[in-house]
Motif scaffolding. Sequence first.
Motif, PDB file in Angstrom:
ATOM      1  N   ILE A   1       0.823  -1.216   0.000  1.00 47.55           N
ATOM      2  CA  ILE A   1       0.000   0.000   0.000  1.00 47.55           C
ATOM      3  C   ILE A   1       0.854   1.264   0.000  1.00 47.55           C
ATOM      4  CG2 ILE A   1      -0.293   0.201   2.527  1.00 47.55           C
ATOM      5  CD1 ILE A   1      -3.303   0.859   1.871  1.00 47.55           C
ATOM      6  N   ASN A   2       2.045   1.201   0.595  1.00 51.89           N
ATOM      7  CA  ASN A   2       2.917   2.389   0.576  1.00 51.89           C
ATOM      8  C   ASN A   2       3.373   2.722  -0.844  1.00 51.89           C
ATOM      9  OD1 ASN A   2       2.668   2.615   3.327  1.00 51.89           O
ATOM     10  ND2 ASN A   2       4.583   1.522   3.787  1.00 51.89           N
ATOM     11  N   SER A   3       3.576   1.687  -1.657  1.00 53.99           N
ATOM     12  CA  SER A   3       3.927   1.911  -3.062  1.00 53.99           C
ATOM     13  C   SER A   3       2.746   2.515  -3.819  1.00 53.99           C
ATOM     14  CB  SER A   3       4.336   0.612  -3.731  1.00 53.99           C
ATOM     15  OG  SER A   3       5.467   0.055  -3.096  1.00 53.99           O
ATOM     16  N   LEU A   4       1.540   2.078  -3.476  1.00 51.86           N
ATOM     17  CA  LEU A   4       0.347   2.627  -4.129  1.00 51.86           C
ATOM     18  C   LEU A   4       0.147   4.092  -3.731  1.00 51.86           C
ATOM     19  CD1 LEU A   4      -2.106  -0.406  -3.701  1.00 51.86           C
ATOM     20  CD2 LEU A   4      -0.791   0.235  -5.736  1.00 51.86           C
ATOM     21  N   VAL A   5       0.442   4.413  -2.475  1.00 46.86           N
ATOM     22  CA  VAL A   5       0.380   5.803  -2.016  1.00 46.86           C
ATOM     23  C   VAL A   5       1.351   6.648  -2.818  1.00 46.86           C
ATOM     24  CG1 VAL A   5       0.935   7.367  -0.097  1.00 46.86           C
ATOM     25  CG2 VAL A   5      -0.464   5.324   0.325  1.00 46.86           C
ATOM     26  N   LYS A   6       2.598   6.171  -2.931  1.00 48.80           N
ATOM     27  CA  LYS A   6       3.610   6.946  -3.661  1.00 48.80           C
ATOM     28  C   LYS A   6       3.235   7.120  -5.132  1.00 48.80           C
ATOM     29  CE  LYS A   6       8.573   7.335  -4.513  1.00 48.80           C
ATOM     30  NZ  LYS A   6       8.377   7.815  -5.888  1.00 48.80           N
ATOM     31  N   GLU A   7       2.708   6.051  -5.736  1.00 50.33           N
ATOM     32  CA  GLU A   7       2.304   6.115  -7.136  1.00 50.33           C
ATOM     33  C   GLU A   7       1.218   7.178  -7.331  1.00 50.33           C
ATOM     34  OE1 GLU A   7       1.579   2.719 -10.340  1.00 50.33           O
ATOM     35  OE2 GLU A   7       0.006   2.701  -8.815  1.00 50.33           O
ATOM     36  N   ALA A   8       0.241   7.211  -6.417  1.00 54.06           N
ATOM     37  CA  ALA A   8      -0.841   8.176  -6.510  1.00 54.06           C
ATOM     38  C   ALA A   8      -0.326   9.607  -6.280  1.00 54.06           C
ATOM     39  CB  ALA A   8      -1.940   7.845  -5.514  1.00 54.06           C
ATOM     40  N   GLU A   9       0.555   9.761  -5.291  1.00 60.49           N
ATOM     41  CA  GLU A   9       1.109  11.097  -5.016  1.00 60.49           C
ATOM     42  C   GLU A   9       1.936  11.602  -6.197  1.00 60.49           C
ATOM     43  OE1 GLU A   9       1.372  11.063  -0.133  1.00 60.49           O
ATOM     44  OE2 GLU A   9       3.124  10.425  -1.299  1.00 60.49           O
ATOM     45  N   ASP A  10       2.719  10.717  -6.784  1.00 63.63           N
ATOM     46  CA  ASP A  10       3.522  11.109  -7.958  1.00 63.63           C
ATOM     47  C   ASP A  10       2.613  11.485  -9.130  1.00 63.63           C
ATOM     48  OD1 ASP A  10       5.750  10.583  -6.479  1.00 63.63           O
ATOM     49  OD2 ASP A  10       6.236   8.673  -7.459  1.00 63.63           O
TER      50      ASP A  10
END
Length: 259
Positions: free
Chosen positions: A248-257
């Motif tokens: 989920i942390n990778s999904l957060v970063k992907e969305a923020e980027d």
Amino acid sequence: MNKIDIRTVNVVQYIKPLREGGSLPAIVKADDEFLYVLKFRGAGQGKKALISELIGGEFARAIGLKVPELVFMNLDDTFSKTEPDEEIQDLLKFSVGLNLGLHFLSSAISYDPLISTVDSMTASKVVLLDSIISNIDRTAKNTNLLNWNKELWVIDNGASFYFHHNWENWKNHLSRTFPLIKDHVLLERAHSLAEAAEEIKVRLDQDKLAEVIALIPEEWLTSESDTMTPNEMRSAYMEYMNAKLSMINSLVKEAEDAR
């Protein structure tokens, strides 16, 4: 958390088709006197779309989002015999049996990104959940969100979990992120993604995942073309959700980027 109890009702009146939906859902009346938006097992994506609708909706509810009540709906074969429209007639004929309904929110209006308001935490939860369940259908063109009583309601999760349309390759999806999040209608308002992720991890624990996945009716998990058993499919949905929550942390970063 309260135990999920999905009621089963019978369709007693077909009122009208919703032509804006690609799968021709309809407003119907049930024997409990309420109106529902009926999603048909005989529509294009078939029972797989109903599974996505069911578990996607209950995962959304579990993380604190507003979702209309979901019910199982029995449809008998009398409706197709009195329907003059051939397309709808076929749809009704192929949908005899157990379907899925969403409580009809009278006077609700579609979410409009230009004028509707939504708080950052709600937007962030919707964005992250759609990343987790790989929902490709929550864009500005087709928001699949409603405003009702000044609150945001999540509907139409049928385009999620698209890995289950090809069980032979489903494990290839376990490690993928969700680049299509760049098109999400709520992305620009999702400024609380990290906080939303923490809450989602708490609310979607192993017990809740198992409880929601256990709701899938056995008959929706069987078809002549599938090589996996219903139990193997349930295990696959569980493994998929666990894989996505672990990244989920990778999904957060992907969305923020993307934002």
